[in-house]
Design a protein around this motif. Structure first.
Motif, short mmCIF file in Angstrom:
data_model
loop_
_atom_site.label_atom_id
_atom_site.label_comp_id
_atom_site.label_asym_id
_atom_site.label_seq_id
_atom_site.Cartn_x
_atom_site.Cartn_y
_atom_site.Cartn_z
N ALA A 184 0.83 -1.21 0.00
CA ALA A 184 0.00 0.00 0.00
C ALA A 184 0.86 1.25 0.00
O ALA A 184 0.55 2.24 -0.67
CB ALA A 184 -0.92 0.00 1.22
N ARG A 185 1.95 1.22 0.75
CA ARG A 185 2.84 2.39 0.80
C ARG A 185 3.42 2.70 -0.59
O ARG A 185 3.52 3.85 -0.99
CB ARG A 185 3.96 2.12 1.81
N ARG A 186 3.75 1.66 -1.32
CA ARG A 186 4.26 1.86 -2.69
C ARG A 186 3.17 2.44 -3.59
O ARG A 186 3.42 3.32 -4.42
CB ARG A 186 4.76 0.54 -3.26
N ALA A 187 1.95 1.93 -3.45
CA ALA A 187 0.87 2.38 -4.33
C ALA A 187 0.45 3.81 -4.04
O ALA A 187 0.14 4.57 -4.96
CB ALA A 187 -0.33 1.45 -4.18
N LEU A 188 0.44 4.19 -2.75
CA LEU A 188 -0.03 5.53 -2.40
C LEU A 188 1.02 6.59 -2.71
O LEU A 188 0.68 7.74 -3.00
CB LEU A 188 -0.40 5.56 -0.92
N GLY A 189 2.29 6.23 -2.61
CA GLY A 189 3.35 7.13 -3.04
C GLY A 189 3.30 8.51 -2.44
O GLY A 189 3.08 8.69 -1.24
N GLN A 190 3.46 9.52 -3.30
CA GLN A 190 3.62 10.90 -2.84
C GLN A 190 2.43 11.43 -2.03
O GLN A 190 2.63 12.07 -1.00
CB GLN A 190 3.90 11.80 -4.04
N ARG A 231 -6.21 -10.79 5.44
CA ARG A 231 -6.93 -9.54 5.68
C ARG A 231 -7.05 -8.78 4.38
O ARG A 231 -6.05 -8.52 3.71
CB ARG A 231 -6.18 -8.70 6.71
N PHE A 232 -8.26 -8.42 4.04
CA PHE A 232 -8.52 -7.65 2.82
C PHE A 232 -8.73 -6.20 3.21
O PHE A 232 -9.65 -5.86 3.96
CB PHE A 232 -9.75 -8.20 2.10
N ASP A 233 -7.86 -5.33 2.69
CA ASP A 233 -7.89 -3.91 3.02
C ASP A 233 -8.25 -3.07 1.81
O ASP A 233 -8.01 -3.47 0.66
CB ASP A 233 -6.52 -3.44 3.52
N LEU A 234 -8.78 -1.89 2.07
CA LEU A 234 -9.04 -0.89 1.05
C LEU A 234 -7.96 0.18 1.15
O LEU A 234 -7.74 0.76 2.21
CB LEU A 234 -10.43 -0.26 1.26
N VAL A 235 -7.29 0.43 0.03
CA VAL A 235 -6.19 1.40 -0.02
C VAL A 235 -6.70 2.65 -0.73
O VAL A 235 -7.13 2.58 -1.90
CB VAL A 235 -4.98 0.79 -0.76
N ILE A 236 -6.66 3.78 -0.03
CA ILE A 236 -7.33 5.00 -0.53
C ILE A 236 -6.35 6.17 -0.52
O ILE A 236 -5.89 6.59 0.55
CB ILE A 236 -8.55 5.34 0.36
N PRO A 237 -6.02 6.73 -1.68
CA PRO A 237 -5.16 7.91 -1.71
C PRO A 237 -5.81 9.10 -1.00
O PRO A 237 -7.04 9.28 -1.07
CB PRO A 237 -5.00 8.20 -3.21
N ARG A 238 -5.00 9.88 -0.34
CA ARG A 238 -5.53 11.01 0.43
C ARG A 238 -6.40 11.96 -0.39
O ARG A 238 -7.45 12.42 0.10
CB ARG A 238 -4.37 11.78 1.07
N PRO A 239 -6.05 12.28 -1.66
CA PRO A 239 -6.90 13.21 -2.41
C PRO A 239 -8.32 12.71 -2.62
O PRO A 239 -9.21 13.52 -2.91
CB PRO A 239 -6.15 13.35 -3.75
N HIS A 240 -8.55 11.41 -2.51
CA HIS A 240 -9.89 10.88 -2.76
C HIS A 240 -10.75 10.76 -1.51
O HIS A 240 -11.92 10.37 -1.59
CB HIS A 240 -9.79 9.50 -3.42
N LEU A 241 -10.20 11.10 -0.33
CA LEU A 241 -10.97 10.94 0.90
C LEU A 241 -12.19 11.85 0.94
O LEU A 241 -13.18 11.55 1.62
CB LEU A 241 -10.08 11.19 2.12
N ASP A 242 -12.13 12.97 0.24
CA ASP A 242 -13.26 13.90 0.22
C ASP A 242 -14.23 13.63 -0.93
O ASP A 242 -15.23 14.35 -1.06
CB ASP A 242 -12.76 15.35 0.13
N HIS A 243 -13.93 12.63 -1.76
CA HIS A 243 -14.87 12.27 -2.81
C HIS A 243 -16.17 11.80 -2.15
O HIS A 243 -16.15 10.99 -1.21
CB HIS A 243 -14.28 11.17 -3.68
N PRO A 244 -17.34 12.28 -2.59
CA PRO A 244 -18.58 11.95 -1.89
C PRO A 244 -18.85 10.45 -1.77
O PRO A 244 -19.32 9.99 -0.73
CB PRO A 244 -19.67 12.65 -2.72
N ALA A 245 -18.53 9.68 -2.80
CA ALA A 245 -18.80 8.24 -2.73
C ALA A 245 -17.80 7.54 -1.81
O ALA A 245 -18.16 6.60 -1.11
CB ALA A 245 -18.76 7.62 -4.12
#
Length: 401
Positions: free
Chosen positions: A232-238, A349-363
């Motif tokens: 996840a750390r690699r995918a989320l990056g910057q 364990r199945f996790d959801l990986v969410i980039p910070r810019p998308h946390l405010d997306h309504p869905a």
């Protein structure tokens, strides 16, 4: 202790979010006791607002039932009032189930499914147990756009752009994401999830390229200390972001009913008369299989069918169910839905990986709130081999690099 969410609001985002989503009043969804608890604590709205990091107008709106607080705000209020969230917001009693007749086409073989689809047909309530091929039902995805073969054809838009703007693209292999999508659709007319089944690494790569809002993964970390965090750390990056648990489930070998080849461990896959079907590269199930084979010092060349690949848990179980293989690594739930027996190998364990810019997306915000609800937890928890104890728990908050 792991935190239970995630979305760090500013002083007004809870109000802005509810205005965007067109949410019903709090009184319509649950009993709101914020005013009673605040008054019992002998503090004013302004004092509570200061303690919780909100505005007095927000407190007034919440107490008046005009705004539904998100989970972060509910936790802030509970901390400020030295109580639990459950003491502030009480879920209503659920309706009693109607008297059901099981559909005559329902299968009575195997273990009865605890999950039913229900229809009111005439004056009868008919229940269809979601097993015997109905639990994981192959079908065509509905499209948002149709175009000719030419890449330059703009195509015909089938879904309004406003709806697409409120739709989160979620990639991942967990079949329960279909349930999550259905619950979100029932909860909100303005927030949608488009779930596309994909192997864990494919999902993470899409997140890294900015092609998906959420990626689902169950990849063990290289050092074996935890699931998903290194990847996840690699995918989320910057930008950084969150890793949020959806569920844990049993992963193992789906085998025909009665286990005629007597398969009890990965070592039994080396028998000359045993054929398997494997998952594609990047699938967490394949990584688990490879790890167990390496520990047992079994070369992959010793496994008949190792290079026969399918995509997805249901496809793997379906090949075994059709007689095309003697074993496949998949979920216990997928094996049960296909009427197969199951040899457990591991819990993942199945996790959801969410980039910070998308946390405010309504869905995405609505999805994260949904993970805290009892209804989703109850239904996914009814799936064979699923553990939803940690659903909605933030497993990592990864800072921007």
């Amino acid at each position: 202790m792991w935190r239970r969410l995630y979305w760090i609001s500013d002083r007004t985002s809870d109000i802005q979010y509810n205005r965007r989503m067109g949410r019903r009043s709090a009184e319509a969804e649950f009993e709101n006791r914020v005013r009673q608890v605040r008054q019992a604590s002998e503090i004013s709205q302004a004092q509570l607002a200061e303690r919780a990091g909100l505005t007095r107008q927000a407190i007034s709106g919440i107490e008046g039932g005009r705004y539904v607080p998100n989970t972060t705000v509910a936790l802030r209020l509970a901390r400020a009032l030295s109580c639990t969230v459950e003491e502030l917001f009480l879920l209503p009693r659920t309706e009693s189930a109607p008297p059901l007749e099981l559909a005559s086409t329902s299968s009575t073989s195997g273990t009865p499914s605890p999950r039913l689809a229900v229809g009111h047909v005439g004056d009868r309530w008919i229940g269809y147990p979601l097993g015997a091929g109905w639990e994981l039902q192959p079908g065509f995805q509905s499209a948002d756009l149709v175009r000719a073969s030419a890449a330059t054809d703009p195509g015909q838009l089938l879904t309004p752009l406003e709806q697409l703007d409120h739709t989160a693209i979620v990639l991942g292999c967990d079949p329960s994401l279909g349930i999550l999508s259905a619950h979100l659709a029932a909860r909100s007319s303005e927030a949608h999830v488009r779930w596309l089944s994909a192997a864990s690494q494919v999902a993470l790569d899409a997140v890294a390229r900015g092609e998906a809002h959420v990626g689902g993964t169950h990849l063990p970390d290289p050092d074996g200390a935890d699931y998903n965090l290194v990847h996840a750390r690699r995918a989320l990056g910057q930008p950084g972001g969150l890793v949020v648990e959806l569920a844990r489930w049993e992963l193992g070998l789906a085998v025909p009913r009665g286990n005629p080849k007597g398969i009890g461990a990965v070592a039994d896959l080396t028998h000359p008369d045993v054929q398997i079907v494997n998952r594609e590269l990047g699938a967490g199930s394949r990584v688990v299989l490879d790890t167990l084979l390496a520990r047992a010092r079994i070369p992959t060349s010793a496994i008949n069918g190792y290079d026969r690949l399918v995509g997805g848990h249901w496809a793997a179980a379906a090949v075994v169910a059709s007689g095309g293989a003697d074993a496949a690594v998949t979920l216990r739930a997928s094996a049960a839905a296909a009427g197969l027996d199951f040899v457990p190998l591991d819990e993942v364990r199945f996790d959801l990986v969410i980039p910070r810019p998308h946390l405010d997306h309504p869905a995405v915000a609505a999805l994260l709130e949904l993970l805290q609800g009892a209804a989703l937890r109850t239904e996914i928890g009814a799936l064979a081999g699923y553990d939803v104890t940690g659903m909605g728990t933030v497993r990592a908050t990864l800072a921007a690099s």
